[in-house]
Design an enzyme around this catalytic site. Sequence first.
Site, PDB file in Angstrom:
ATOM      1  CG  HIS A  96      -3.134  -5.883   1.740  1.00  0.00           C
ATOM      2  ND1 HIS A  96      -2.201  -5.212   1.220  1.00  0.00           N
ATOM      3  CD2 HIS A  96      -3.137  -5.677   3.237  1.00  0.00           C
ATOM      4  CE1 HIS A  96      -1.730  -4.506   2.164  1.00  0.00           C
ATOM      5  NE2 HIS A  96      -1.980  -4.827   3.439  1.00  0.00           N
ATOM      6  CG  HIS A 124       1.348  -2.963   5.006  1.00  0.00           C
ATOM      7  ND1 HIS A 124       0.440  -2.660   6.350  1.00  0.00           N
ATOM      8  CD2 HIS A 124       2.307  -3.401   5.278  1.00  0.00           C
ATOM      9  CE1 HIS A 124       0.940  -3.240   7.094  1.00  0.00           C
ATOM     10  NE2 HIS A 124       2.558  -3.663   6.820  1.00  0.00           N
ATOM     11  CG  ASP A 159      -0.849   0.236   8.801  1.00  0.00           C
ATOM     12  OD1 ASP A 159      -1.112   1.350   8.038  1.00  0.00           O
ATOM     13  OD2 ASP A 159      -1.154  -0.792   8.296  1.00  0.00           O
TER      14      ASP A 159
END
Length: 338
Positions: free
Chosen positions: A158, A195, A282
């Site tokens: 990120h 993500h 995740d």
Amino acid sequence: MKTFFADEQRKHDPTMFLSSGAQQPNPEKPERVERLLAGAKAAGSEIVRPRDHGLRPIAAVHSPEYIEFLQSIFLRWQRIEGASAEVIPNIHPLARTGRYPASAVGQAGYHMADTACPISADTWGSACWSAWSAVEAAEAVLAGERSAYALCRPPGHHAFADVAGGFCFLNNSAIAAQHLLGHSKRVAILDVDLHHGNGTQGIFYGRSDVLTVSLHADPVRFYPFFWGHADERGEGAGLGYNFNLPLPRKTADAGFLEALEIACGRIEAYAPDAIVVALGLDAFEGDPFGGLSVSTPGFARIGEAIARLGPPAVIVQEGGYLCDELSANLTSFLTGFR
Ligand SMILES: [Zn+2]
């Protein structure tokens, strides 16, 4: 397959973040390291300490002012009367076209996308060693290893060239890719974290020399919200070199592997010499973030599918949070990869 990890990566220990406005314990805990080390050892991997590679590989991806900010902001923050113990932003530029501020508070807003990346005294050191683990894994692949695993913590995908966010400070996957590129390798990054790898996408968005591919929960209702849609294909010279595969919430093994096959087809067409795998665990059905439903055996099948592509791989740890199966999920992926 060797695992690269340095003890200094344990020191960064953020206390909180805001989730839907509420103060919560930060899930990116040092305890993740113990679980991931156990998972790597169970896969038969030897743990190796990386060398200090200095600022050069980091500066090849991140801007000078951002590096200076990460190095200095904690001490500067301590001089603000009544400031929080950790650096946490409270104001952000809506568009980053305004002037670069001299104020520590202004710079924190400029360089930090959200509240999930608090900076403490140990953050910069841990982030550097995490990046050096990725560089060392890239070095292992350059030396002829078929694969290497970088236990990167804090994670990286990120982080943009000059912005931290989502538990990430230095983009370890991008740093590994750039390091391989510097040794004349044609590189693709495959991000399988729950993500979207928005920082990685941002770093290479205008470039055709690194193909970026990401599978993730559809950002229309999921972090990082503003990036990760299928129509984000790159820009300028990079048009066509970014490929997003957003998945419906709770997608399980079959759906994930189907999308992975499409991703692998795009990578095969690019014909890279090396692959960087941004490995988030995740996407697991029992992960606290609960966005996708990949099973523990599913990670082995993901590893197998990526290994079948053929080129050597630098596997870089991204997300994957505390749950009983975190170790087993890493073992499953690494075992499947062989
Ligand atoms: Zn994630």
